[in-house]
Design a protein around this motif. Structure first.
Motif, PDB file in Angstrom:
ATOM      1  N   ILE A  88       0.888  -1.156   0.044  1.00  0.00           N
ATOM      2  CA  ILE A  88      -0.161   0.176   0.018  1.00  0.00           C
ATOM      3  C   ILE A  88       0.830   1.299  -0.064  1.00  0.00           C
ATOM      4  CG2 ILE A  88      -1.893   1.225   1.207  1.00  0.00           C
ATOM      5  CD1 ILE A  88      -2.781  -1.155   2.322  1.00  0.00           C
ATOM      6  N   HIS A  89       0.864   2.168  -0.984  1.00  0.00           N
ATOM      7  CA  HIS A  89       1.388   3.560  -0.976  1.00  0.00           C
ATOM      8  C   HIS A  89       0.499   4.559  -0.786  1.00  0.00           C
ATOM      9  CE1 HIS A  89       3.581   6.741  -3.040  1.00  0.00           C
ATOM     10  NE2 HIS A  89       4.597   6.181  -2.653  1.00  0.00           N
ATOM     11  N   VAL A  90       0.761   5.162   0.187  1.00  0.00           N
ATOM     12  CA  VAL A  90      -0.039   6.476   0.492  1.00  0.00           C
ATOM     13  C   VAL A  90       0.637   7.718   0.516  1.00  0.00           C
ATOM     14  CG1 VAL A  90      -1.447   7.627   2.219  1.00  0.00           C
ATOM     15  CG2 VAL A  90      -1.264   5.115   2.541  1.00  0.00           C
ATOM     16  N   GLY A 193     -20.204  16.378   0.501  1.00  0.00           N
ATOM     17  CA  GLY A 193     -19.966  17.407  -0.651  1.00  0.00           C
ATOM     18  C   GLY A 193     -19.234  16.749  -1.844  1.00  0.00           C
ATOM     19  N   GLN A 194     -18.891  15.383  -1.996  1.00  0.00           N
ATOM     20  CA  GLN A 194     -18.153  14.687  -2.964  1.00  0.00           C
ATOM     21  C   GLN A 194     -19.007  13.604  -3.586  1.00  0.00           C
ATOM     22  OE1 GLN A 194     -14.836  13.900  -0.355  1.00  0.00           O
ATOM     23  NE2 GLN A 194     -13.692  15.576  -0.969  1.00  0.00           N
ATOM     24  N   ASN A 195     -18.300  13.168  -4.538  1.00  0.00           N
ATOM     25  CA  ASN A 195     -18.876  11.998  -5.263  1.00  0.00           C
ATOM     26  C   ASN A 195     -17.745  11.064  -5.393  1.00  0.00           C
ATOM     27  OD1 ASN A 195     -22.106  13.099  -6.068  1.00  0.00           O
ATOM     28  ND2 ASN A 195     -20.145  14.484  -6.548  1.00  0.00           N
ATOM     29  N   ALA A 196     -18.107   9.686  -5.440  1.00  0.00           N
ATOM     30  CA  ALA A 196     -17.120   8.770  -5.621  1.00  0.00           C
ATOM     31  C   ALA A 196     -17.405   8.368  -7.296  1.00  0.00           C
ATOM     32  CB  ALA A 196     -17.262   7.528  -4.802  1.00  0.00           C
ATOM     33  N   LEU A 197     -16.461   8.190  -8.153  1.00  0.00           N
ATOM     34  CA  LEU A 197     -16.347   7.864  -9.299  1.00  0.00           C
ATOM     35  C   LEU A 197     -15.912   6.406  -9.438  1.00  0.00           C
ATOM     36  CD1 LEU A 197     -15.996   9.646 -12.796  1.00  0.00           C
ATOM     37  CD2 LEU A 197     -14.821   7.439 -12.057  1.00  0.00           C
ATOM     38  N   ILE A 198     -16.459   5.578  -9.859  1.00  0.00           N
ATOM     39  CA  ILE A 198     -15.998   4.056  -9.893  1.00  0.00           C
ATOM     40  C   ILE A 198     -15.877   3.565 -11.459  1.00  0.00           C
ATOM     41  CG2 ILE A 198     -16.465   1.576  -8.913  1.00  0.00           C
ATOM     42  CD1 ILE A 198     -16.268   3.804  -6.613  1.00  0.00           C
ATOM     43  N   ALA A 199     -14.783   3.052 -11.599  1.00  0.00           N
ATOM     44  CA  ALA A 199     -14.229   2.667 -12.856  1.00  0.00           C
ATOM     45  C   ALA A 199     -13.104   1.490 -12.877  1.00  0.00           C
ATOM     46  CB  ALA A 199     -14.030   3.685 -13.964  1.00  0.00           C
ATOM     47  N   ASN A 200     -12.870   0.911 -13.738  1.00  0.00           N
ATOM     48  CA  ASN A 200     -11.598   0.241 -13.872  1.00  0.00           C
ATOM     49  C   ASN A 200     -10.853   0.708 -15.001  1.00  0.00           C
ATOM     50  OD1 ASN A 200     -12.297  -2.138 -11.852  1.00  0.00           O
ATOM     51  ND2 ASN A 200     -13.453  -3.145 -13.586  1.00  0.00           N
ATOM     52  N   VAL A 201      -9.585   0.803 -14.680  1.00  0.00           N
ATOM     53  CA  VAL A 201      -8.496   1.386 -15.752  1.00  0.00           C
ATOM     54  C   VAL A 201      -7.523   0.375 -15.785  1.00  0.00           C
ATOM     55  CG1 VAL A 201      -9.195   3.520 -14.680  1.00  0.00           C
ATOM     56  CG2 VAL A 201      -7.273   2.392 -13.701  1.00  0.00           C
ATOM     57  N   SER A 202      -6.813   0.761 -17.042  1.00  0.00           N
ATOM     58  CA  SER A 202      -5.436   0.027 -17.482  1.00  0.00           C
ATOM     59  C   SER A 202      -4.701   1.097 -17.753  1.00  0.00           C
ATOM     60  CB  SER A 202      -5.758  -0.641 -18.707  1.00  0.00           C
ATOM     61  OG  SER A 202      -6.781  -2.032 -18.914  1.00  0.00           O
ATOM     62  N   THR A 203      -3.182   0.415 -17.053  1.00  0.00           N
ATOM     63  CA  THR A 203      -2.048   1.113 -17.257  1.00  0.00           C
ATOM     64  C   THR A 203      -0.816   0.663 -17.877  1.00  0.00           C
ATOM     65  OG1 THR A 203      -1.364   0.550 -15.120  1.00  0.00           O
ATOM     66  CG2 THR A 203      -2.518   2.592 -15.230  1.00  0.00           C
ATOM     67  N   SER A 204       0.167   1.432 -18.470  1.00  0.00           N
ATOM     68  CA  SER A 204       1.252   0.837 -18.979  1.00  0.00           C
ATOM     69  C   SER A 204       2.310  -0.025 -18.173  1.00  0.00           C
ATOM     70  CB  SER A 204       2.064   2.054 -20.119  1.00  0.00           C
ATOM     71  OG  SER A 204       2.646   2.871 -19.005  1.00  0.00           O
ATOM     72  N   GLU A 205       2.138   0.452 -17.095  1.00  0.00           N
ATOM     73  CA  GLU A 205       2.876  -0.331 -16.119  1.00  0.00           C
ATOM     74  C   GLU A 205       1.964  -1.387 -15.094  1.00  0.00           C
ATOM     75  OE1 GLU A 205       6.499  -0.436 -16.058  1.00  0.00           O
ATOM     76  OE2 GLU A 205       6.405   0.824 -17.677  1.00  0.00           O
ATOM     77  N   PRO A 206       2.797  -2.620 -14.749  1.00  0.00           N
ATOM     78  CA  PRO A 206       1.955  -3.392 -14.012  1.00  0.00           C
ATOM     79  C   PRO A 206       1.643  -2.723 -12.699  1.00  0.00           C
ATOM     80  CG  PRO A 206       4.236  -4.262 -14.323  1.00  0.00           C
ATOM     81  CD  PRO A 206       3.921  -3.206 -15.160  1.00  0.00           C
ATOM     82  N   HIS A 207       0.648  -3.146 -11.794  1.00  0.00           N
ATOM     83  CA  HIS A 207       0.318  -2.894 -10.595  1.00  0.00           C
ATOM     84  C   HIS A 207       1.090  -3.445  -9.497  1.00  0.00           C
ATOM     85  CE1 HIS A 207      -1.636  -6.419  -9.893  1.00  0.00           C
ATOM     86  NE2 HIS A 207      -2.581  -6.004 -10.654  1.00  0.00           N
ATOM     87  N   PHE A 266      -3.474  11.665 -10.752  1.00  0.00           N
ATOM     88  CA  PHE A 266      -2.503  10.406  -9.864  1.00  0.00           C
ATOM     89  C   PHE A 266      -1.224  10.444 -10.157  1.00  0.00           C
ATOM     90  CE2 PHE A 266      -0.868   6.350 -10.167  1.00  0.00           C
ATOM     91  CZ  PHE A 266      -1.018   5.683  -8.783  1.00  0.00           C
ATOM     92  N   GLY A 267      -0.782  10.994 -11.265  1.00  0.00           N
ATOM     93  CA  GLY A 267       0.874  11.036 -11.831  1.00  0.00           C
ATOM     94  C   GLY A 267       1.128   9.777 -12.592  1.00  0.00           C
ATOM     95  N   TRP A 268       2.278   9.602 -12.557  1.00  0.00           N
ATOM     96  CA  TRP A 268       3.169   8.615 -13.384  1.00  0.00           C
ATOM     97  C   TRP A 268       3.494   7.107 -12.837  1.00  0.00           C
ATOM     98  CZ3 TRP A 268       2.792   9.079 -18.792  1.00  0.00           C
ATOM     99  CH2 TRP A 268       2.232  10.545 -19.191  1.00  0.00           C
ATOM    100  N   ARG A 269       2.875   6.970 -11.687  1.00  0.00           N
ATOM    101  CA  ARG A 269       3.764   5.894 -10.845  1.00  0.00           C
ATOM    102  C   ARG A 269       3.175   4.317 -11.339  1.00  0.00           C
ATOM    103  NH1 ARG A 269       2.742   9.247  -6.250  1.00  0.00           N
ATOM    104  NH2 ARG A 269       4.673   9.449  -5.157  1.00  0.00           N
ATOM    105  N   LEU A 270       2.116   4.451 -12.315  1.00  0.00           N
ATOM    106  CA  LEU A 270       1.862   3.269 -13.168  1.00  0.00           C
ATOM    107  C   LEU A 270       2.322   3.481 -14.494  1.00  0.00           C
ATOM    108  CD1 LEU A 270      -1.190   1.995 -10.849  1.00  0.00           C
ATOM    109  CD2 LEU A 270       0.663   0.870 -11.237  1.00  0.00           C
ATOM    110  N   GLY A 271       2.861   4.359 -14.975  1.00  0.00           N
ATOM    111  CA  GLY A 271       2.951   4.610 -16.457  1.00  0.00           C
ATOM    112  C   GLY A 271       1.752   5.588 -16.675  1.00  0.00           C
TER     113      GLY A 271
END
Length: 427
Positions: A88-90, A193-207, A266-271
């Motif tokens: 886990i990375h926080v 005052g917020q919403n959760a958007l839920i989806a599955n995503v793919s990245t160029s680097e493995p998790h 998010f940035g580029w930690r997963l490509g």
């Protein structure tokens, strides 16, 4: 229709209701159980037929939930499609604060798991088909009145009303069904005052079996490893916190632009983000019920409390709660008492409330700590993340909360045969 006589009536056959039905059938087999579920059971739905879908919704299972499912004999099946969380990375976006948790540092195979909801449902139903649990589906609980033996529940089924009498009704059909309000339970709601958007995503680097919790001024974002339980693939389950304006903007974007917006956050930690699946969303609220039990009636799961998903503790808290309820049922049967007695249900509520308070505080404090803040406070929380990474006692405490081991949990030995409980106190 002919009236139905039973001991325990469960309104709702989703993950919480089905888990409760299985736990009672395994650990208090003397009780007759009837589940009332809105949706029909697909006769051909079986775990052997399961094919993972890219857009499948998923649930984060804490290590403590794995232990419970092991007690119920369900984990061997569930684990076939449960992706382990080994790291886990926080982090705090744009700042130096970060902490990293590793399962191997705590002598565990994983800190938790991610499993598709449909897969979990199939495994639960397959296990329940081997028990005497009765299913009324499709059907809906419409009302309740006291009865000489406990409660009499009106069930709408095939266009007609049917009376089901039992000693206790457990409401396990979620927070938006309306049954809770129909029965007169009052809720308290705090809107984030917020919403959760839920989806599955793919990245160029493995998790690499890593879960990421990323905070910024807009709120938290989580990416959980998803897909194969043995291969570190490129798919993750996304929980993205957005206010109303940003949610509308993101939903209106084409997929490529959604990925670009996600990359900025998010940035580029997963490509590079290469794909985003179908998006669903819901408003984030802390919903509580002051008195979730009364004679003959108890609320569990989202019907009793709904949490912010930041720490992934909602279903895990519900699972621990229903096991606490089963513990009280076991004691009541052993002592010759009625499972619907207020003293029995109040004992469940007292025990579960301590776990609930700890879990709500843990989740809610993360939201407030990592929300919008002046520079001095933001600097202090970043220092806190670094300190958490460096101080073993603080890190162990944080890990235990994340693993669902922060409160007292009931564990049963051969309860189905001997009626004796075995407790493991993790405080």
């Amino acid at each position: 229709m002919t009236p139905v006589e039973t001991d325990l009536i469960i309104a709702g056959g989703g993950l919480a209701g089905a888990s409760l039905a299985l736990a009672v059938s395994r650990l208090v087999p003397e009780l007759r159980v009837t589940v009332v579920e809105n949706h029909p059971l697909a006769p051909d739905a079986a775990p052997d037929d399961y094919q993972p879908s890219y857009d499948a919704r998923s649930t984060a299972l804490a290590w403590g939930s794995r232990l419970i499912f092991e007690q119920l004999g369900l984990w061997p099946a569930l684990s076939e499609h449960a992706t382990p969380i080994r790291h886990i990375h926080v982090s705090d976006r744009g700042r130096f604060g970060a902490t990293r948790l590793h399962a191997e540092d705590h002598r565990q195979d994983a800190l938790g798991y991610v499993a598709d909801n449909r897969w979990m449902g199939l495994c639960l139903v397959a296990a329940l088909r081997e028990t005497p649990v009765r299913w009324l589906a499709p059907a809906e609980v419409r009302g309740l009145v006291p009865a000489p033996t406990g409660v009499a529940v009106t069930v709408r089924r095939e266009g007609r009303d049917q009376v089901v009498t039992g000693r206790c009704l457990v409401v396990a059909d979620g927070g938006r069904s309306g049954l809770r309000e129909t029965l007169g339970f009052r809720t308290r709601t705090e809107d984030y005052g917020q919403n959760a958007l839920i989806a599955n995503v793919s990245t160029s680097e493995p998790h690499r079996f890593t879960a990421y919790e990323r905070f910024d001024e807009s709120g938290p974002m989580a990416l959980l490893p998803h897909g194969s339980p043995t291969r570190a693939g490129h798919q993750s389950a996304l929980v993205w916190t957005l206010d109303d304006r940003n949610l509308a903007e993101v939903l209106a974007l084409p997929d490529d632009d959604k990925c670009r917006r996600l990359q900025e956050r998010f940035g580029w930690r997963l490509g590079r983000f290469t794909r985003i699946g179908a998006c669903s969303h819901y408003p984030l609220k802390l919903v509580t019920v002051d008195e979730p039990v009364r004679p003959g009636v108890a609320l569990i799961g989202n019907a009793a409390h709904a949490l912010h998903p930041v720490a992934g503790q909602g279903f895990n808290l519900a699972l621990r709660g229903l096991m606490t309820l089963v513990e009280q049922f076991r004691r009541a049967v052993d002592q010759g008492r009625d499972i619907g007695e207020l003293s029995v249900l109040a004992a469940y509520q007292r025990q579960h409330r301590q776990d609930w308070l700890k879990t709500v505080y843990f989740s809610d404090s993360l939201i407030r700590l990592f929300g919008p803040a002046p520079a001095p406070l933001a600097g202090a929380r970043d220092a806190g993340l670094v300190g958490l990474d460096l101080l073993p006692p603080a890190k162990r405490w944080f890990v235990r909360q994340a693993m669902g081991l922060g409160g007292r949990r009931p564990f049963f030995g051969n309860a189905g045969r001997t009626g004796r409980e075995v407790y493991h106190d993790d405080r």
